[in-house]
Scaffold this motif. Sequence first.
Motif, mmCIF file in Angstrom:
data_model
loop_
_atom_site.group_PDB
_atom_site.id
_atom_site.type_symbol
_atom_site.label_atom_id
_atom_site.label_comp_id
_atom_site.label_asym_id
_atom_site.label_seq_id
_atom_site.Cartn_x
_atom_site.Cartn_y
_atom_site.Cartn_z
ATOM 1 N N GLY A 20 0.983 -1.044 0.131
ATOM 2 C CA GLY A 20 -0.141 -0.088 -0.059
ATOM 3 C C GLY A 20 0.913 1.531 0.178
ATOM 4 O O GLY A 20 2.329 0.885 -0.259
ATOM 5 N N PHE A 21 0.307 2.351 -0.101
ATOM 6 C CA PHE A 21 0.631 3.240 -0.633
ATOM 7 C C PHE A 21 1.924 4.260 0.608
ATOM 8 O O PHE A 21 2.895 3.984 0.917
ATOM 9 N N ILE A 22 1.516 4.080 2.744
ATOM 10 C CA ILE A 22 2.387 4.370 3.218
ATOM 11 C C ILE A 22 2.898 2.598 3.620
ATOM 12 O O ILE A 22 4.444 3.215 4.097
ATOM 13 N N ASP A 43 0.372 -8.445 2.331
ATOM 14 C CA ASP A 43 -0.137 -7.073 1.939
ATOM 15 C C ASP A 43 -1.906 -8.575 0.540
ATOM 16 O O ASP A 43 -1.198 -9.210 -0.367
ATOM 17 N N SER A 44 -2.744 -8.693 0.328
ATOM 18 C CA SER A 44 -3.976 -9.580 -0.008
ATOM 19 C C SER A 44 -4.259 -8.721 -1.617
ATOM 20 O O SER A 44 -4.881 -9.497 -2.014
ATOM 21 N N THR A 46 -5.557 -5.632 -2.474
ATOM 22 C CA THR A 46 -6.777 -5.419 -2.817
ATOM 23 C C THR A 46 -6.914 -4.993 -4.139
ATOM 24 O O THR A 46 -6.100 -4.625 -5.087
ATOM 25 N N TYR A 49 -8.115 -0.582 -5.403
ATOM 26 C CA TYR A 49 -7.438 1.125 -6.581
ATOM 27 C C TYR A 49 -6.348 0.055 -7.514
ATOM 28 O O TYR A 49 -6.582 -1.138 -7.005
ATOM 29 N N LYS A 54 0.420 -1.465 -6.467
ATOM 30 C CA LYS A 54 1.373 -1.756 -5.436
ATOM 31 C C LYS A 54 2.009 -3.018 -6.138
ATOM 32 O O LYS A 54 2.879 -3.230 -5.664
ATOM 33 N N SER A 74 -4.204 -12.861 3.241
ATOM 34 C CA SER A 74 -4.884 -11.800 3.938
ATOM 35 C C SER A 74 -4.916 -11.804 5.502
ATOM 36 O O SER A 74 -4.189 -13.193 5.899
ATOM 37 N N ILE A 75 -4.420 -10.750 6.157
ATOM 38 C CA ILE A 75 -5.107 -10.730 7.869
ATOM 39 C C ILE A 75 -5.934 -10.877 7.731
ATOM 40 O O ILE A 75 -5.932 -11.467 9.146
ATOM 41 N N ALA A 98 -5.624 -2.142 5.396
ATOM 42 C CA ALA A 98 -6.583 -1.861 5.806
ATOM 43 C C ALA A 98 -7.972 -1.976 4.899
ATOM 44 O O ALA A 98 -7.502 -1.665 2.961
ATOM 45 N N SER A 115 -11.546 -6.746 6.604
ATOM 46 C CA SER A 115 -9.236 -6.318 6.807
ATOM 47 C C SER A 115 -9.496 -5.434 8.051
ATOM 48 O O SER A 115 -9.006 -5.595 9.090
ATOM 49 N N ALA A 138 -2.609 1.863 12.433
ATOM 50 C CA ALA A 138 -3.134 3.220 11.556
ATOM 51 C C ALA A 138 -4.775 3.806 12.164
ATOM 52 O O ALA A 138 -5.199 2.732 12.317
ATOM 53 N N SER A 141 -8.118 8.047 8.616
ATOM 54 C CA SER A 141 -7.651 8.984 8.072
ATOM 55 C C SER A 141 -9.358 10.456 7.557
ATOM 56 O O SER A 141 -9.197 11.502 7.894
HETATM 57 N N1 LIG Z 1 -2.851 7.865 2.956
HETATM 58 C C1 LIG Z 1 -3.489 8.536 3.783
HETATM 59 O O1 LIG Z 1 -3.577 9.605 3.612
HETATM 60 C C2 LIG Z 1 -3.831 7.897 5.135
HETATM 61 C C3 LIG Z 1 -4.032 9.311 6.534
HETATM 62 C C4 LIG Z 1 -4.643 8.352 7.839
HETATM 63 C C5 LIG Z 1 -5.079 7.160 8.053
HETATM 64 N N2 LIG Z 1 -4.395 6.133 6.540
HETATM 65 C C6 LIG Z 1 -4.940 4.622 6.893
HETATM 66 O O2 LIG Z 1 -3.550 4.079 7.248
HETATM 67 C C7 LIG Z 1 -3.528 2.733 6.524
HETATM 68 C C8 LIG Z 1 -2.513 2.889 5.331
HETATM 69 O O3 LIG Z 1 -3.258 3.294 4.246
HETATM 70 P P1 LIG Z 1 -2.733 3.986 2.344
HETATM 71 O O4 LIG Z 1 -3.066 4.953 2.283
HETATM 72 O O5 LIG Z 1 -1.017 2.672 2.829
HETATM 73 O O6 LIG Z 1 -4.516 3.160 1.992
HETATM 74 P P2 LIG Z 1 -3.426 1.778 1.266
HETATM 75 O O7 LIG Z 1 -4.991 1.354 0.873
HETATM 76 O O8 LIG Z 1 -2.426 1.735 0.039
HETATM 77 O O9 LIG Z 1 -2.643 0.689 1.866
HETATM 78 C C9 LIG Z 1 -3.383 -0.915 2.418
HETATM 79 C C10 LIG Z 1 -2.565 -1.958 1.833
HETATM 80 O O10 LIG Z 1 -3.067 -2.689 2.469
HETATM 81 C C11 LIG Z 1 -3.647 -3.892 2.000
HETATM 82 N N3 LIG Z 1 -5.192 -5.336 2.198
HETATM 83 C C12 LIG Z 1 -6.559 -4.117 2.572
HETATM 84 N N4 LIG Z 1 -6.819 -5.812 3.039
HETATM 85 C C13 LIG Z 1 -5.491 -6.685 3.800
HETATM 86 C C14 LIG Z 1 -5.969 -8.188 4.356
HETATM 87 N N5 LIG Z 1 -6.956 -8.080 4.537
HETATM 88 N N6 LIG Z 1 -4.431 -8.256 4.461
HETATM 89 C C15 LIG Z 1 -3.510 -7.609 3.582
HETATM 90 N N7 LIG Z 1 -3.824 -7.176 2.932
HETATM 91 C C16 LIG Z 1 -4.894 -5.757 3.218
HETATM 92 C C17 LIG Z 1 -4.138 -3.316 0.470
HETATM 93 O O11 LIG Z 1 -4.196 -4.260 -0.808
HETATM 94 C C18 LIG Z 1 -3.448 -2.092 0.405
HETATM 95 O O12 LIG Z 1 -2.469 -2.636 -0.735
HETATM 96 C C19 LIG Z 1 -5.453 2.819 6.638
HETATM 97 O O13 LIG Z 1 -5.822 2.075 7.702
HETATM 98 C C20 LIG Z 1 -5.578 3.932 6.440
HETATM 99 O O14 LIG Z 1 -7.028 4.327 6.762
HETATM 100 C C21 LIG Z 1 -3.850 6.353 5.638
#
Ligand SMILES: NC(=O)c1ccc[n+]([C@@H]2O[C@H](COP(=O)([O-])OP(=O)(O)OC[C@H]3O[C@@H](n4cnc5c(N)ncnc54)[C@H](O)[C@@H]3O)[C@@H](O)[C@H]2O)c1
Length: 148
Positions: A20-22, A43-44, A46, A49, A54, A74-75, A98, A115, A138, A141
């Motif tokens: 994922g992004f973060i 990471d599953s 998903t 997007y 990814k 998947s977690i 998530a 998730s 996390a 958001s």
């Molecule tokens: N990006 C932001 O600005 C922001 C801000 C505040 C909080 N957050 C929180 O930080 C967390 C990560 O955000 P992000 O922007 O990296 O999101 P993201 O969607 O880019 O990354 C989340 C990753 O989790 C993976 N995933 C989802 N369900 C899963 C599961 N059951 N098992 C394994 N992998 C799974 C997805 O495939 C995805 O790659 C989230 O909880 C989000 O709400 C993000």
Amino acid sequence: MVTYNVSLANKVVLVTGAAGFIGANLVKRLLNEFDSVKVIGIDSITEYYDVRLKYERLQELSAYGDRFVFIKDSIAKKGVVDSIFTDHHPQVVVNLAAQAGVRYSITNPDAYIESNLIGFYNILEACRHYTVEHLVYASSSSVYGSNK
Ligand SMILES: NC(=O)c1ccc[n+]([C@@H]2O[C@H](COP(=O)([O-])OP(=O)(O)OC[C@H]3O[C@@H](n4cnc5c(N)ncnc54)[C@H](O)[C@@H]3O)[C@@H](O)[C@H]2O)c1
């Protein structure tokens, strides 16, 4: 200068949502800044997007060789989470896997239950039963308090 309150030297760090992004940016930073750190990523992948993004992130992380182990799963699967803890013994866990987004939850509530509730519960339980020094997770958001 950043002050760290957790020593990461020689630690195994589990990062969920590692594609994922973060997550992917965190993995990269951990591996760049701490030579002795090993990262286990799950990471599953998903389809919330474009998954090509990814896979590109994972491709970049493969440059770190066996310091980064990736598990596509998947977690929400308790057995998978348990086996990561028994096989790799992470001392630090960062839960970023998530289902994000607010509007999507109206049409796809199942993804959030799986998730964000079951998956997060499995991580919490594993951290309770195995020796984990530090857990980071996390928040949302989008926390709304004053709208109807
Ligand atoms: N990006 C932001 O600005 C922001 C801000 C505040 C909080 N957050 C929180 O930080 C967390 C990560 O955000 P992000 O922007 O990296 O999101 P993201 O969607 O880019 O990354 C989340 C990753 O989790 C993976 N995933 C989802 N369900 C899963 C599961 N059951 N098992 C394994 N992998 C799974 C997805 O495939 C995805 O790659 C989230 O909880 C989000 O709400 C993000």
